[in-house]
Design a protein around this motif. Structure first.
Motif, PDB file in Angstrom:
ATOM      1  N   ILE A   1       3.409   2.883  -5.993  1.00 10.17           N
ATOM      2  CA  ILE A   1       2.935   2.031  -4.891  1.00 10.17           C
ATOM      3  C   ILE A   1       1.408   2.055  -4.832  1.00 10.17           C
ATOM      4  O   ILE A   1       0.769   1.013  -4.680  1.00 10.17           O
ATOM      5  CB  ILE A   1       3.561   2.467  -3.553  1.00 10.17           C
ATOM      6  N   ARG A   2       0.833   3.252  -4.964  1.00  4.77           N
ATOM      7  CA  ARG A   2      -0.635   3.357  -4.942  1.00  4.77           C
ATOM      8  C   ARG A   2      -1.260   2.549  -6.073  1.00  4.77           C
ATOM      9  O   ARG A   2      -2.217   1.800  -5.878  1.00  4.77           O
ATOM     10  CB  ARG A   2      -1.059   4.817  -5.051  1.00  4.77           C
ATOM     11  N   GLU A   3      -0.724   2.722  -7.269  1.00  2.00           N
ATOM     12  CA  GLU A   3      -1.274   2.032  -8.439  1.00  2.00           C
ATOM     13  C   GLU A   3      -1.111   0.516  -8.312  1.00  2.00           C
ATOM     14  O   GLU A   3      -2.010  -0.235  -8.690  1.00  2.00           O
ATOM     15  CB  GLU A   3      -0.591   2.533  -9.709  1.00  2.00           C
ATOM     16  N   ALA A   4       0.032   0.071  -7.799  1.00  2.00           N
ATOM     17  CA  ALA A   4       0.278  -1.367  -7.671  1.00  2.00           C
ATOM     18  C   ALA A   4      -0.681  -2.020  -6.684  1.00  2.00           C
ATOM     19  O   ALA A   4      -1.084  -3.167  -6.872  1.00  2.00           O
ATOM     20  CB  ALA A   4       1.720  -1.614  -7.232  1.00  2.00           C
ATOM     21  N   GLN A   5      -1.055  -1.279  -5.655  1.00  2.00           N
ATOM     22  CA  GLN A   5      -1.957  -1.836  -4.656  1.00  2.00           C
ATOM     23  C   GLN A   5      -3.405  -1.783  -5.120  1.00  2.00           C
ATOM     24  O   GLN A   5      -4.224  -2.601  -4.701  1.00  2.00           O
ATOM     25  CB  GLN A   5      -1.799  -1.110  -3.324  1.00  2.00           C
ATOM     26  N   GLY A   6      -3.720  -0.826  -5.961  1.00  2.00           N
ATOM     27  CA  GLY A   6      -5.072  -0.729  -6.500  1.00  2.00           C
ATOM     28  C   GLY A   6      -6.145  -0.573  -5.445  1.00  2.00           C
ATOM     29  O   GLY A   6      -7.255  -1.063  -5.615  1.00  2.00           O
ATOM     30  N   GLN A   7      -5.836   0.098  -4.358  1.00  2.38           N
ATOM     31  CA  GLN A   7      -6.797   0.299  -3.278  1.00  2.38           C
ATOM     32  C   GLN A   7      -7.121   1.778  -3.140  1.00  2.38           C
ATOM     33  O   GLN A   7      -6.318   2.637  -3.498  1.00  2.38           O
ATOM     34  CB  GLN A   7      -6.215  -0.200  -1.947  1.00  2.38           C
ATOM     35  N   ALA A   8      -8.282   2.031  -2.567  1.00  2.29           N
ATOM     36  CA  ALA A   8      -8.673   3.423  -2.335  1.00  2.29           C
ATOM     37  C   ALA A   8      -7.760   4.080  -1.308  1.00  2.29           C
ATOM     38  O   ALA A   8      -7.443   5.261  -1.401  1.00  2.29           O
ATOM     39  CB  ALA A   8     -10.122   3.492  -1.879  1.00  2.29           C
ATOM     40  N   ASP A   9      -7.344   3.326  -0.315  1.00  4.72           N
ATOM     41  CA  ASP A   9      -6.475   3.846   0.737  1.00  4.72           C
ATOM     42  C   ASP A   9      -5.261   2.922   0.871  1.00  4.72           C
ATOM     43  O   ASP A   9      -5.177   2.126   1.803  1.00  4.72           O
ATOM     44  CB  ASP A   9      -7.237   3.939   2.063  1.00  4.72           C
ATOM     45  N   PRO A  10      -4.310   3.020  -0.059  1.00  5.22           N
ATOM     46  CA  PRO A  10      -3.181   2.101  -0.040  1.00  5.22           C
ATOM     47  C   PRO A  10      -2.213   2.399   1.109  1.00  5.22           C
ATOM     48  O   PRO A  10      -2.149   3.507   1.617  1.00  5.22           O
ATOM     49  CB  PRO A  10      -2.506   2.347  -1.387  1.00  5.22           C
ATOM     50  N   TRP A  11      -1.480   1.369   1.482  1.00  5.52           N
ATOM     51  CA  TRP A  11      -0.428   1.544   2.488  1.00  5.52           C
ATOM     52  C   TRP A  11       0.778   2.155   1.808  1.00  5.52           C
ATOM     53  O   TRP A  11       1.201   1.722   0.736  1.00  5.52           O
ATOM     54  CB  TRP A  11      -0.043   0.188   3.087  1.00  5.52           C
ATOM     55  N   LEU A  12       1.312   3.207   2.402  1.00  7.21           N
ATOM     56  CA  LEU A  12       2.535   3.838   1.908  1.00  7.21           C
ATOM     57  C   LEU A  12       3.549   3.879   3.047  1.00  7.21           C
ATOM     58  O   LEU A  12       3.184   4.192   4.188  1.00  7.21           O
ATOM     59  CB  LEU A  12       2.269   5.267   1.433  1.00  7.21           C
TER      60      LEU A  12
END
Length: 82
Positions: A39-50
Protein backbone atom coordinates in the motif's frame (compact mmCIF):
# COMPACT_ATOMS: atom_id res chain seq x y z
CA UNK A 1 -0.30 -45.33 34.91
CA UNK A 2 -2.20 -45.51 31.63
CA UNK A 3 -4.08 -42.36 32.62
CA UNK A 4 -0.85 -40.49 33.22
CA UNK A 5 0.54 -41.55 29.85
CA UNK A 6 -2.67 -40.40 28.16
CA UNK A 7 -2.38 -37.07 29.92
CA UNK A 8 1.21 -36.68 28.68
CA UNK A 9 0.07 -37.49 25.15
CA UNK A 10 -2.75 -34.96 25.38
CA UNK A 11 -0.38 -32.28 26.66
CA UNK A 12 2.06 -33.04 23.86
CA UNK A 13 -0.76 -32.76 21.33
CA UNK A 14 -1.81 -29.45 22.89
CA UNK A 15 1.77 -28.17 22.62
CA UNK A 16 1.82 -29.17 18.95
CA UNK A 17 -1.45 -27.31 18.40
CA UNK A 18 -0.04 -24.22 20.07
CA UNK A 19 3.07 -24.42 17.90
CA UNK A 20 0.91 -24.68 14.78
CA UNK A 21 -1.14 -21.70 15.94
CA UNK A 22 1.99 -19.66 16.52
CA UNK A 23 3.29 -20.52 13.06
CA UNK A 24 -0.03 -19.57 11.46
CA UNK A 25 -0.12 -16.27 13.33
CA UNK A 26 3.44 -15.57 12.23
CA UNK A 27 2.47 -16.12 8.61
CA UNK A 28 -0.60 -13.91 8.99
CA UNK A 29 1.51 -11.14 10.50
CA UNK A 30 3.96 -11.35 7.61
CA UNK A 31 1.09 -11.07 5.13
CA UNK A 32 -0.38 -8.02 6.89
CA UNK A 33 3.03 -6.36 7.02
CA UNK A 34 3.53 -7.11 3.32
CA UNK A 35 0.12 -5.55 2.61
CA UNK A 36 1.24 -2.40 4.43
CA UNK A 37 4.44 -2.26 2.34
CA UNK A 38 2.52 -2.72 -0.91
CA UNK A 39 0.00 0.00 0.00
CA UNK A 40 2.82 2.40 0.88
CA UNK A 41 4.68 1.69 -2.36
CA UNK A 42 1.53 1.97 -4.48
CA UNK A 43 0.74 5.39 -3.06
CA UNK A 44 4.29 6.63 -3.45
CA UNK A 45 3.84 9.22 -0.71
CA UNK A 46 5.99 10.11 2.26
CA UNK A 47 3.01 9.67 4.57
CA UNK A 48 0.64 7.24 2.84
CA UNK A 49 -2.84 6.43 4.08
CA UNK A 50 -3.04 2.97 5.62
CA UNK A 51 -6.22 1.29 6.80
CA UNK A 52 -6.26 1.39 10.58
CA UNK A 53 -7.46 -2.20 10.55
CA UNK A 54 -4.06 -3.38 9.33
CA UNK A 55 -2.25 -1.96 12.34
CA UNK A 56 -4.98 -3.27 14.63
CA UNK A 57 -4.72 -6.74 13.08
CA UNK A 58 -0.96 -6.81 13.56
CA UNK A 59 -1.36 -5.66 17.16
CA UNK A 60 -3.95 -8.35 17.85
CA UNK A 61 -1.72 -11.00 16.32
CA UNK A 62 1.04 -9.96 18.73
CA UNK A 63 -1.44 -10.24 21.63
CA UNK A 64 -2.51 -13.71 20.52
CA UNK A 65 1.10 -14.85 20.08
CA UNK A 66 1.77 -13.73 23.64
CA UNK A 67 -1.25 -15.66 24.92
CA UNK A 68 -0.13 -18.79 23.09
CA UNK A 69 3.37 -18.42 24.52
CA UNK A 70 1.91 -18.15 28.02
CA UNK A 71 -0.25 -21.22 27.44
CA UNK A 72 2.76 -23.12 26.18
CA UNK A 73 4.77 -22.18 29.26
CA UNK A 74 1.93 -23.30 31.53
CA UNK A 75 1.61 -26.63 29.73
CA UNK A 76 5.34 -27.19 29.83
CA UNK A 77 5.44 -26.45 33.55
CA UNK A 78 2.46 -28.69 34.23
CA UNK A 79 3.91 -31.51 32.15
CA UNK A 80 7.27 -31.30 33.90
CA UNK A 81 5.58 -31.64 37.29
CA UNK A 82 3.74 -34.83 36.26
Amino acid sequence: MAGLEELHQSLTAAQAGIANGQASLGQAKELFEEAQRVIREAQGQADPWLPSQLAQAIEQIDVQVGKLANASELLTGYQSRL
